[in-house]
Every structure is written in C-alpha cells, then in structure tokens.
Design an enzyme around this catalytic site. Structure first.
Site, PDB file in Angstrom:
ATOM      1  N   ASP A 190      26.634 -60.574  13.550  1.00 50.79           N
ATOM      2  CA  ASP A 190      27.247 -61.358  12.475  1.00 50.79           C
ATOM      3  C   ASP A 190      28.731 -60.985  12.281  1.00 50.79           C
ATOM      4  OD1 ASP A 190      27.413 -63.241  10.517  1.00 50.79           O
ATOM      5  OD2 ASP A 190      26.300 -62.100   8.997  1.00 50.79           O
TER       6      ASP A 190
ATOM      7  N   GLU B 148      31.122 -61.552  14.165  1.00 52.64           N
ATOM      8  CA  GLU B 148      31.526 -62.287  15.368  1.00 52.64           C
ATOM      9  C   GLU B 148      32.982 -62.728  15.332  1.00 52.64           C
ATOM     10  OE1 GLU B 148      30.355 -63.681  12.779  1.00 52.64           O
ATOM     11  OE2 GLU B 148      31.670 -65.423  12.585  1.00 52.64           O
TER      12      GLU B 148
ATOM     13  N   ASP C 256      33.440 -71.668   8.417  1.00 52.16           N
ATOM     14  CA  ASP C 256      33.901 -70.452   9.097  1.00 52.16           C
ATOM     15  C   ASP C 256      34.973 -70.734  10.151  1.00 52.16           C
ATOM     16  OD1 ASP C 256      33.742 -67.710   9.041  1.00 52.16           O
ATOM     17  OD2 ASP C 256      32.123 -67.564  10.508  1.00 52.16           O
TER      18      ASP C 256
ATOM     19  N   LYS D  10      40.576 -68.190  13.533  1.00 51.94           N
ATOM     20  CA  LYS D  10      39.142 -68.066  13.793  1.00 51.94           C
ATOM     21  C   LYS D  10      38.503 -69.445  13.633  1.00 51.94           C
ATOM     22  CE  LYS D  10      34.829 -66.147  11.838  1.00 51.94           C
ATOM     23  NZ  LYS D  10      34.229 -65.205  10.879  1.00 51.94           N
TER      24      LYS D  10
ATOM     25  N   ARG E 263      35.745 -61.174  14.552  1.00 50.73           N
ATOM     26  CA  ARG E 263      36.668 -60.227  15.200  1.00 50.73           C
ATOM     27  C   ARG E 263      36.503 -60.252  16.707  1.00 50.73           C
ATOM     28  NH1 ARG E 263      34.058 -55.458  11.715  1.00 50.73           N
ATOM     29  NH2 ARG E 263      33.699 -57.254  10.359  1.00 50.73           N
TER      30      ARG E 263
ATOM     31  N   ASP F  36      28.488 -70.326  11.603  1.00 53.54           N
ATOM     32  CA  ASP F  36      28.135 -68.917  11.729  1.00 53.54           C
ATOM     33  C   ASP F  36      26.775 -68.655  11.090  1.00 53.54           C
ATOM     34  OD1 ASP F  36      27.986 -66.202  11.923  1.00 53.54           O
ATOM     35  OD2 ASP F  36      29.531 -65.778  10.414  1.00 53.54           O
TER      36      ASP F  36
ATOM     37  N   LYS G 179      21.747 -64.480   9.177  1.00 51.49           N
ATOM     38  CA  LYS G 179      22.063 -64.464   7.746  1.00 51.49           C
ATOM     39  C   LYS G 179      20.871 -64.964   6.935  1.00 51.49           C
ATOM     40  CE  LYS G 179      27.053 -65.402   8.110  1.00 51.49           C
ATOM     41  NZ  LYS G 179      27.509 -64.163   7.461  1.00 51.49           N
TER      42      LYS G 179
HETATM   43  N1  BES Z   1      32.085 -65.489   8.348  1.00 55.48           N
HETATM   44  C1  BES Z   1      31.551 -64.259   7.865  1.00 55.48           C
HETATM   45  C2  BES Z   1      32.284 -63.747   6.645  1.00 55.48           C
HETATM   46  C3  BES Z   1      32.011 -64.489   5.368  1.00 55.48           C
HETATM   47  C4  BES Z   1      30.797 -64.368   4.724  1.00 55.48           C
HETATM   48  C5  BES Z   1      32.988 -65.269   4.798  1.00 55.48           C
HETATM   49  C6  BES Z   1      30.570 -65.043   3.537  1.00 55.48           C
HETATM   50  C7  BES Z   1      32.773 -65.926   3.615  1.00 55.48           C
HETATM   51  C8  BES Z   1      31.548 -65.819   2.982  1.00 55.48           C
HETATM   52  C9  BES Z   1      31.655 -63.182   8.951  1.00 55.48           C
HETATM   53  O1  BES Z   1      31.474 -63.625  10.235  1.00 55.48           O
HETATM   54  C10 BES Z   1      30.592 -62.182   8.663  1.00 55.48           C
HETATM   55  O2  BES Z   1      29.450 -62.523   8.763  1.00 55.48           O
HETATM   56  N2  BES Z   1      30.987 -60.964   8.325  1.00 55.48           N
HETATM   57  C11 BES Z   1      30.081 -59.929   8.012  1.00 55.48           C
HETATM   58  C12 BES Z   1      30.580 -58.665   8.638  1.00 55.48           C
HETATM   59  C13 BES Z   1      29.593 -57.535   8.556  1.00 55.48           C
HETATM   60  C14 BES Z   1      28.409 -57.805   9.451  1.00 55.48           C
HETATM   61  C15 BES Z   1      30.282 -56.255   8.982  1.00 55.48           C
HETATM   62  C16 BES Z   1      30.000 -59.794   6.493  1.00 55.48           C
HETATM   63  O3  BES Z   1      31.043 -59.905   5.833  1.00 55.48           O
HETATM   64  O4  BES Z   1      28.901 -59.650   5.981  1.00 55.48           O
HETATM   65 ZN    ZN Z   2      31.922 -65.570  10.590  1.00 56.81          ZN
HETATM   66 MN    MN Z   3      29.413 -63.635  10.769  1.00 52.40          MN
END
Ligand code: BES
Ligand code: ZN
Ligand code: MN
Length: 495
Positions: free
Chosen positions: A350, A352, A291, A268, A354, A273, A280
C-alpha cells in the site's frame, strides 16, 4: 465564462447586476454608499429594517431599486472590516458567484474587487476574484444523464478597478486568473473521473489531447516494455497486479531560452489504489480514485503555463498505474531493483506511491532540471498532521522549499514545511535490501519523503504531499484542483 476589468462609478453601470459589499454591522462599502446616495438612501433603509447586517457570506438580491440604471443590486456580506483578509474575500466572492448563478442575470459588474483586502493589491484582488468565481461555478456533471444546469447561467463578469491607471495590471490579472481556473478545472475533471474511465491509458490520451489543443506541448508515452528496458522495477512492481498497463507520460514545453534548464513537475498518477495485497479496508475506498491528483496537478499546471505562454522550459512527468491485488501482484517481502540501481524491500504494497515516484524521479534526471517538484497523495499521515488546509512541503534545498511556500502564500494555496532531517532516514532500514518501502508508524509523511529523497540526490527537489488537500470528502466530495494555483504561481515567480 467571460471576464473583464473596468473602471467606473457603480451608479452609472447599465448592467444586469451590480455587486457591492456590506461590512458588519450594516456598514456600507464605498461602492455601496454611492448606490445608496443615488437611490435616496434605499440601502440604508433596508439595513436599518434588518434585512441584512453584513455577516460574511450573506447575500441579498435587490430589484427595482429607485433611480438605478442597473436591473439588480447584489449586496454581499463581508464580515468585519478589520478582519477583511484573504479568507473573507474568498467567502464574499464565492457567495456572490453562487447568488449570481441563481439570479438569472447573465452578466454582472462586481465592486468586491475594490474592497481593501489586507496586504493585497488591486491586481491580486482581480486575479483572486476570477479564480474564485471560476472555482465556485465549476460543476462535474458529465456522468449524469440529467444534469441540473442553471436556467440562465452567468456568462460575463466584469471586475471593477479604481481607476484607468489600474486597467493594464487588471487585464493581466484576468488573464492569469482565467488560466489558473482552467488549469484547476482540468485537474478537477481528471480527479473526479472514476477509476474505470480514468486509467493510465486514459491519462496518456489526455496528454495527447492537451498537446493537440496546445501544439507547443510535446508528449512521449512509455509502456511496460520501455519501463522494463529502463529498469523501472519499482513502478512495474506496483502495476503487476493490474490488468491495466502502466504509462510513464512525459510532457515537454519549451517556452524559454535554448539553454535554459527546465523546471520539472512530477506527479503520482495511481488511478486507483486498493492497497494491493496489503489491501485497504472497504470504508471510503472509492476515494482512492483520487490517488492520481498529483498527476492531475501536473496536467493542470502545464495547461495554465501553456495558456499563459510562460517564457520557461518545462517538463511534466506522470507515473500512471493502478495498484490492485491479483495472482501476479507484488507480495509483502518482495525485493525489486529500481531504475537508480538501489534495491527496495516492499514490506507494504500500500506504500505504492513512493515506488511509482522513485523511478519517475530517476527518469527526470535526464532532463537536467533546474528544479524538480513532485506532487503526490502520498500518506494518510499527512492528513493527521496538517488536516485539509496545508500541503506538506519537504525538500533537499531550503531555498527551493522557501520558494514553494512563498508561491503558496501568494496564490492562496498554502503549504507548510515538515523537517527532512537525516535522523528520520533510519526508519527505512531493511535486512534484505538497500531500503524498505515503509518506516514505522510515526512521522509517516516524513519517512515517505525520506524514501523519495534517495532518488532525488542529484537534483534541487521538493515534494508536496497533497493527501489532505487534493479532494474533499463527504457532501462536497470532489477534487479541489489544488495545488495548481501554488504551482502556477511558482512558475510565474520564475519568469
Ligand atoms: N494513497 C495513499 C495515501 C492516502 C490515504 C491518501 C488516504 C489520502 C487518504 C497511499 O498510497 C497509502 O496507502 N499510504 C499508506 C502508507 C503506509 C502503508 C506506510 C498510508 O498512508 O496508510
Ligand atoms: Zn496511494
Ligand atoms: Mn497506497
């Protein structure tokens, strides 16, 4: 930094510094005892006086020790001998590296590699010492105008092995340790670079640069037009809100036999992000420059494999994009068609990672891989579940998952399995498309992996969620270089 191995007794070393361990409480290691005897009990005297008691991480630099042919002796606290395992060894080697870097000794010989680490052999100890020292001495200062370089940095570290018979394995261990450390440094550099420098285009350029350094690497870069033609509607949906064009980067290395199926590493590479329209909160959003650490681990591992000239066929695939909101950005509720033909309702922009990865996984099918590992900072839920120690590991084939976990244990870069049961797939139901891109609040790491599994059905696949392990926050903010050690070990185990 230069590393070497040597067998020889400590009191005979004409070195700028001889490094030896002291256990708790005030128990000299074998090498330390020899120095003690040769110096007429100098070390025993110091310990009795209370200058050091051997607690883990302590160091004491000595100069002008009587009867010594070396310039300095560095005593390193190792904690209780009974508890001396991976963790204490790591601490001792790190403490020694930091003390040496400050000392002005440009060269040293360390006898820490002779200490009995529970369950580990000589070669492991040498490799871990090289790797850990490389990690401890890593600095990212290229964006500071006035970098705080040590005044006389350590240039060469020699690791002791007990006898001449252990030299060949020790030399191989140095080579492996150095390659992994260099791979980690590359992964850290890419991770630490800010989003305004490390863009998808920049990552593609770094792939070209790596191929220039290692001509055995072949690079192919796809842009938005190619993605359109391939039907990568999910990856393109992430990139829509950004002024930076996405890149799909493929790196191939054919070091194995002609007919050997390649092992694929998929990363990834979200270079920033923001969450997109599902934006966010502001706190710590800067850390979303990390990210792309999954992608960075692909670069780092390939670098290690190239340096080691591993007899394997490998393919690295990086899905590089930004995730930003603008008038053209994907909106919650939008439905896209992925390269696999399956449709996705994007309920949360968010989620994104996947989306970028699903098309990268489908693309990877064309290489007919033996195994596929994807690495992604995919879910905040992973940090809730496992904190910052273990990568989450999930996959569609137990044998592969076990191999990944085993590699992590060997390399001191451990993962922990989470279940990828069918029951969890139900969370991804959508009223309007084949699936939604998010499940409920619960088991977020698992439902994210469930989503990916729908694009990996035709392959032996495992997924590493590295959200908690790829970087440190707070005072030590910075990329860790993980899981390059695990991945390189996984490849070494396949040779
Ligand atoms: N890159 C983030 C995951 C992340 C967040 C990694 C904080 C490390 C620290 C990912 O893209 C994301 O935003 N995931 C969301 C998924 C949710 C919307 C289902 C998350 O984990 O909040
Ligand atoms: Zn992300
Ligand atoms: Mn995200």
């Amino acid at each position: 930094m230069e590393y070497a191995v040597k067998s020889g007794i400590p009191e005979k070393q004409r070195s700028a510094c001889v490094v030896v361990g002291v256990f708790e409480s005030r128990r000299l290691s074998t090498a330390a005892s020899r120095l003690d005897e040769a110096s007429g009990g100098f070390l025993t005297h110091l310990l009795r006086r209370g200058d050091m008691d051997g607690r883990a991480g302590q160091t004491l630099m000595l100069t002008n020790v009587p009867e010594m042919v070396c310039d300095r002796i560095l005593l390193v606290g190792c904690g209780r001998e009974r508890d001396f395992g991976d963790r204490a060894y790591h601490q001792a080697v790190t403490a020694a590296a930091n003390a040496l870097q400050e000392s002005g000794a440009v060269e040293a010989i360390s006898y820490l590699s002779d200490l009995p680490v529970k369950g580990r052999d000589n070669a492991w100890r040498v490799r871990a010492a090289v790797l850990t020292t490389g990690n401890a001495l890593y600095r990212f200062d290229r964006l500071k105008t006035d970098s705080e370089k040590p005044r006389r940095p350590l240039r060469k570290l020699t690791l002791s092995v007990p006898g001449r018979r252990e030299l060949p394995a020790g030399e191989r261990a140095v080579v492996e340790g150095r390659a992994i450390a260099n791979g980690m440094a590359l992964a850290k550099d890419l991770g630490n670079l800010p989003g305004n420098i490390c863009t998808p285009t920049y990552l593609a350029e770094q792939a070209e640069a790596l191929a220039k350094e290692f001509p055995a690497l072949k690079v192919e870069v796809l842009g938005p037009k190619d993605m359109e033609e391939l039907g990568m509607g999910a990856l393109l949906a992430v990139a829509r809100g950004s002024r930076q064009e996405p890149r799909l980067i493929t790196m191939r290395y054919d070091g194995g036999g002609r007919g050997d199926k390649p092992h694929a590493l998929v990363g990834k590479g979200v270079t920033f992000d923001s969450g997109g329209i599902s934006i966010k909160p502001a706190a710590a959003m800067d850390e979303m420059k990390f990210d792309m650490c999954g992608a960075a681990s692909v670069f780092g591992t390939l670098r290690a494999a190239l340096e080691l000239e591993l007899p394997l066929n490998l393919v690295g695939v990086v899905a590089a994009t930004e995730n930003l909101p603008d008038g053209n950005a994907t909106k919650p509720g939008d439905v896209v068609t992925t390269m696999s033909g399956q449709t996705v309702e994007i309920l949360n922009t968010d989620a994104e990672g996947r989306l970028a990865l699903c098309d990268a996984l489908t693309y990877t099918e064309r290489f007919g891989p033996a195994t596929v590992l994807d690495m992604a900072t995919l879910t905040g839920a992973c940090i809730v579940a496992l904190g910052h120690e273990a990568h989450a590991v999930l996959g569609n084939q137990q044998g592969l998952v076990n191999d990944v976990l085993a590699a992590g244990r060997t390399a001191g870069d451990r993962g922990w399995e989470l279940p990828l049961w069918d029951e969890y797939q139900d969370g991804l139901k959508s009223n309007f498309a084949d699936m939604a891109n998010v499940g409920g609040r619960d088991a977020g790491t698992i439902t994210a992996a469930c989503f990916l599994s729908r694009y990996a059905k035709k392959m032996r696949w495992a997924h590493l969620d590295i959200a908690g392990t790829a970087w440190n926050s707070g005072e030590k903010k910075g990329a860790t270089g993980r899981p390059v050690p695990l991945l390189t070990q996984y490849l070494l185990d396949r040779c």
